[in-house]
Design a protein around this motif. Structure first.
Motif, PDB file in Angstrom:
ATOM      1  N   LYS A   1       7.409 -29.631 -16.046  1.00 35.00           N
ATOM      2  CA  LYS A   1       6.869 -30.646 -16.953  1.00 35.00           C
ATOM      3  C   LYS A   1       7.407 -32.020 -16.569  1.00 35.00           C
ATOM      4  O   LYS A   1       8.265 -32.137 -15.682  1.00 35.00           O
ATOM      5  CB  LYS A   1       7.260 -30.301 -18.391  1.00 35.00           C
ATOM      6  CG  LYS A   1       6.738 -28.958 -18.869  1.00 35.00           C
ATOM      7  CD  LYS A   1       7.207 -28.655 -20.282  1.00 35.00           C
ATOM      8  CE  LYS A   1       6.689 -27.302 -20.774  1.00 35.00           C
ATOM      9  NZ  LYS A   1       7.168 -26.986 -22.153  1.00 35.00           N
ATOM     10  N   ASP A   2       6.925 -33.034 -17.232  1.00 36.87           N
ATOM     11  CA  ASP A   2       7.438 -34.381 -16.995  1.00 36.87           C
ATOM     12  C   ASP A   2       8.942 -34.396 -17.245  1.00 36.87           C
ATOM     13  O   ASP A   2       9.416 -33.923 -18.284  1.00 36.87           O
ATOM     14  CB  ASP A   2       6.754 -35.392 -17.919  1.00 36.87           C
ATOM     15  CG  ASP A   2       5.293 -35.608 -17.556  1.00 36.87           C
ATOM     16  OD1 ASP A   2       4.922 -35.286 -16.411  1.00 36.87           O
ATOM     17  OD2 ASP A   2       4.525 -36.082 -18.420  1.00 36.87           O
ATOM     18  N   GLY A   3       9.667 -34.936 -16.304  1.00 38.57           N
ATOM     19  CA  GLY A   3      11.116 -34.988 -16.447  1.00 38.57           C
ATOM     20  C   GLY A   3      11.838 -33.876 -15.716  1.00 38.57           C
ATOM     21  O   GLY A   3      13.057 -33.925 -15.543  1.00 38.57           O
ATOM     22  N   ASP A   4      11.093 -32.855 -15.262  1.00 38.98           N
ATOM     23  CA  ASP A   4      11.688 -31.773 -14.481  1.00 38.98           C
ATOM     24  C   ASP A   4      11.751 -32.177 -13.010  1.00 38.98           C
ATOM     25  O   ASP A   4      10.782 -32.709 -12.461  1.00 38.98           O
ATOM     26  CB  ASP A   4      10.867 -30.491 -14.581  1.00 38.98           C
ATOM     27  CG  ASP A   4      10.881 -29.887 -15.980  1.00 38.98           C
ATOM     28  OD1 ASP A   4      11.817 -30.182 -16.738  1.00 38.98           O
ATOM     29  OD2 ASP A   4       9.954 -29.112 -16.302  1.00 38.98           O
ATOM     30  N   VAL A   5      12.873 -31.918 -12.391  1.00 37.52           N
ATOM     31  CA  VAL A   5      13.024 -32.175 -10.952  1.00 37.52           C
ATOM     32  C   VAL A   5      13.481 -30.882 -10.292  1.00 37.52           C
ATOM     33  O   VAL A   5      14.449 -30.266 -10.738  1.00 37.52           O
ATOM     34  CB  VAL A   5      14.052 -33.289 -10.676  1.00 37.52           C
ATOM     35  CG1 VAL A   5      14.252 -33.469  -9.174  1.00 37.52           C
ATOM     36  CG2 VAL A   5      13.605 -34.595 -11.316  1.00 37.52           C
ATOM     37  N   MET A   6      12.784 -30.457  -9.236  1.00 32.42           N
ATOM     38  CA  MET A   6      13.177 -29.245  -8.527  1.00 32.42           C
ATOM     39  C   MET A   6      13.611 -29.577  -7.109  1.00 32.42           C
ATOM     40  O   MET A   6      12.887 -30.249  -6.370  1.00 32.42           O
ATOM     41  CB  MET A   6      12.040 -28.225  -8.492  1.00 32.42           C
ATOM     42  CG  MET A   6      12.470 -26.892  -7.860  1.00 32.42           C
ATOM     43  SD  MET A   6      11.242 -25.561  -8.047  1.00 32.42           S
ATOM     44  CE  MET A   6      10.033 -26.076  -6.823  1.00 32.42           C
TER      45      MET A   6
ATOM     46  N   ASN B   1      16.709 -30.985 -15.604  1.00 31.52           N
ATOM     47  CA  ASN B   1      15.977 -31.721 -16.635  1.00 31.52           C
ATOM     48  C   ASN B   1      16.912 -32.034 -17.796  1.00 31.52           C
ATOM     49  O   ASN B   1      18.125 -31.774 -17.712  1.00 31.52           O
ATOM     50  CB  ASN B   1      14.738 -30.935 -17.102  1.00 31.52           C
ATOM     51  CG  ASN B   1      15.077 -29.563 -17.665  1.00 31.52           C
ATOM     52  OD1 ASN B   1      16.129 -29.359 -18.268  1.00 31.52           O
ATOM     53  ND2 ASN B   1      14.188 -28.603 -17.459  1.00 31.52           N
ATOM     54  N   LYS B   2      16.380 -32.578 -18.871  1.00 32.43           N
ATOM     55  CA  LYS B   2      17.221 -32.982 -19.992  1.00 32.43           C
ATOM     56  C   LYS B   2      17.916 -31.801 -20.662  1.00 32.43           C
ATOM     57  O   LYS B   2      18.930 -31.964 -21.355  1.00 32.43           O
ATOM     58  CB  LYS B   2      16.392 -33.740 -21.030  1.00 32.43           C
ATOM     59  CG  LYS B   2      15.284 -32.909 -21.656  1.00 32.43           C
ATOM     60  CD  LYS B   2      14.471 -33.732 -22.635  1.00 32.43           C
ATOM     61  CE  LYS B   2      13.356 -32.899 -23.272  1.00 32.43           C
ATOM     62  NZ  LYS B   2      12.531 -33.723 -24.215  1.00 32.43           N
ATOM     63  N   ASN B   3      17.366 -30.581 -20.457  1.00 35.29           N
ATOM     64  CA  ASN B   3      17.972 -29.395 -21.061  1.00 35.29           C
ATOM     65  C   ASN B   3      19.168 -28.865 -20.288  1.00 35.29           C
ATOM     66  O   ASN B   3      19.990 -28.131 -20.825  1.00 35.29           O
ATOM     67  CB  ASN B   3      16.932 -28.279 -21.189  1.00 35.29           C
ATOM     68  CG  ASN B   3      15.817 -28.636 -22.148  1.00 35.29           C
ATOM     69  OD1 ASN B   3      16.050 -29.196 -23.210  1.00 35.29           O
ATOM     70  ND2 ASN B   3      14.587 -28.337 -21.756  1.00 35.29           N
ATOM     71  N   GLY B   4      19.256 -29.210 -19.007  1.00 37.40           N
ATOM     72  CA  GLY B   4      20.381 -28.736 -18.210  1.00 37.40           C
ATOM     73  C   GLY B   4      20.079 -28.591 -16.735  1.00 37.40           C
ATOM     74  O   GLY B   4      19.092 -29.122 -16.219  1.00 37.40           O
ATOM     75  N   VAL B   5      20.943 -27.817 -16.061  1.00 35.17           N
ATOM     76  CA  VAL B   5      20.831 -27.560 -14.624  1.00 35.17           C
ATOM     77  C   VAL B   5      20.617 -26.059 -14.443  1.00 35.17           C
ATOM     78  O   VAL B   5      21.384 -25.243 -14.968  1.00 35.17           O
ATOM     79  CB  VAL B   5      22.096 -28.009 -13.874  1.00 35.17           C
ATOM     80  CG1 VAL B   5      21.990 -27.685 -12.388  1.00 35.17           C
ATOM     81  CG2 VAL B   5      22.337 -29.503 -14.078  1.00 35.17           C
TER      82      VAL B   5
ATOM     83  N   ASP C   1       9.357 -20.338 -17.413  1.00 41.74           N
ATOM     84  CA  ASP C   1       9.142 -21.435 -18.355  1.00 41.74           C
ATOM     85  C   ASP C   1      10.193 -21.425 -19.459  1.00 41.74           C
ATOM     86  O   ASP C   1      10.791 -22.457 -19.788  1.00 41.74           O
ATOM     87  CB  ASP C   1       7.737 -21.315 -18.950  1.00 41.74           C
ATOM     88  CG  ASP C   1       7.354 -22.521 -19.802  1.00 41.74           C
ATOM     89  OD1 ASP C   1       8.029 -23.563 -19.690  1.00 41.74           O
ATOM     90  OD2 ASP C   1       6.390 -22.428 -20.571  1.00 41.74           O
ATOM     91  N   ALA C   2      10.425 -20.249 -20.030  1.00 38.79           N
ATOM     92  CA  ALA C   2      11.404 -20.136 -21.113  1.00 38.79           C
ATOM     93  C   ALA C   2      12.811 -20.451 -20.621  1.00 38.79           C
ATOM     94  O   ALA C   2      13.598 -21.085 -21.336  1.00 38.79           O
ATOM     95  CB  ALA C   2      11.356 -18.727 -21.704  1.00 38.79           C
ATOM     96  N   ALA C   3      13.118 -20.034 -19.396  1.00 41.96           N
ATOM     97  CA  ALA C   3      14.468 -20.237 -18.860  1.00 41.96           C
ATOM     98  C   ALA C   3      14.811 -21.709 -18.691  1.00 41.96           C
ATOM     99  O   ALA C   3      15.900 -22.153 -19.081  1.00 41.96           O
ATOM    100  CB  ALA C   3      14.604 -19.514 -17.523  1.00 41.96           C
ATOM    101  N   ILE C   4      13.891 -22.492 -18.133  1.00 42.78           N
ATOM    102  CA  ILE C   4      14.224 -23.883 -17.809  1.00 42.78           C
ATOM    103  C   ILE C   4      13.866 -24.866 -18.914  1.00 42.78           C
ATOM    104  O   ILE C   4      14.189 -26.048 -18.817  1.00 42.78           O
ATOM    105  CB  ILE C   4      13.559 -24.324 -16.486  1.00 42.78           C
ATOM    106  CG1 ILE C   4      12.035 -24.313 -16.617  1.00 42.78           C
ATOM    107  CG2 ILE C   4      14.005 -23.434 -15.346  1.00 42.78           C
ATOM    108  CD1 ILE C   4      11.309 -24.805 -15.378  1.00 42.78           C
ATOM    109  N   HIS C   5      13.222 -24.386 -19.977  1.00 44.76           N
ATOM    110  CA  HIS C   5      12.838 -25.295 -21.062  1.00 44.76           C
ATOM    111  C   HIS C   5      13.439 -24.918 -22.412  1.00 44.76           C
ATOM    112  O   HIS C   5      13.014 -25.425 -23.447  1.00 44.76           O
ATOM    113  CB  HIS C   5      11.317 -25.381 -21.172  1.00 44.76           C
ATOM    114  CG  HIS C   5      10.675 -26.002 -19.976  1.00 44.76           C
ATOM    115  ND1 HIS C   5       9.627 -25.428 -19.301  1.00 44.76           N
ATOM    116  CD2 HIS C   5      10.967 -27.155 -19.312  1.00 44.76           C
ATOM    117  CE1 HIS C   5       9.288 -26.197 -18.276  1.00 44.76           C
ATOM    118  NE2 HIS C   5      10.084 -27.248 -18.260  1.00 44.76           N
TER     119      HIS C   5
END
Length: 212
Positions: free
Chosen positions: A68-73, A94-98, A188-192
């Motif tokens: 999503k917007d704000g995610d960097v891989m 992302n804003k949720n973590g690494v 999706d659930a893991a990284i968000h």
């Protein structure tokens, strides 16, 4: 006269031997630069390496679908801490973590428990031949990667919780725990999932700058 011919023959033979040795050394050097493939690696090792690369390529494209917007891989991040080296297949920030995502493209059936050091991989060919191979438990590898990355960032002034997951491309994990991913919904659930503390834009920027 005979002595002169004999001496010339010896010189020519020595020259041929030297050229052959140099040719062999050049070939060995080229092979070693390619990781010894075709000479030192078995056919099975080559297949495993090729399958791993294909699995990573597939997984990267797969994970991108849920970004999503704000995610960097970041992919294939190589780093080390106190002589401990590792390479992270995929790293999402992302804003949720690494988030570390270790990709595994194992073929066949896998047998093992969460705390086993080794897992057993059983592959049956189309001809009915059965091949058994013991592999390192990827959860142990993941824990090592989490440790190295956390220490690597902390040494550079960033103290952040590292989340780690193993993505089984072929959905054949022998265990089912929160750290095992097998589909888009899992990724999706893991990284968000919101963590206890959000990362600021400046922290995200610093982490990316350090790891790129």
């Amino acid at each position: 006269m005979m002595k002169e011919y004999l001496l010339l023959f010896i010189i020519v033979m020595l020259f041929i031997i030297v050229m052959l040795v140099l040719g062999v050394l050049k070939l060995l050097s080229a092979v070693l630069k390619k990781g010894g493939r075709g000479l030192f690696h078995s056919h099975e090792d080559y297949e495993i390496e090729a399958a791993g690369k294909m699995g990573e390529k597939y997984a990267f494209a797969y994970v991108k679908k849920v970004l999503k917007d704000g995610d960097v891989m970041l992919n294939n991040v190589a780093l080390s801490y106190e002589e401990k080296k590792t390479e992270l297949d995929a790293l999402v920030i992302n804003k949720n973590g690494v988030y570390i995502i270790e990709v595994k493209n194992f073929k066949g059936r896998i047998y093992g428990k969460e705390n086993d050091e080794k897992w057993k991989k059983v592959k049956v060919t189309g001809a009915g031949n059965v091949y058994n191979k013991y592999i390192d438990n990827p959860l142990g590898q993941l824990n090592r990667e989490i440790y190295i990355l956390a220490k690597y960032l902390k040494k550079r002034g960033i103290n952040v919780w590292i989340n780690g997951y193993v993505f089984f491309v072929n959905k054949n994990s022998p265990i089912h725990t929160p750290v095992v991913l097998e589909n888009l919904k899992d990724v999706d659930a893991a990284i968000h999932t919101k963590g206890e503390r959000k990362l600021s834009d400046s922290e995200i920027g610093r982490i990316i700058k350090i790891l790129k």
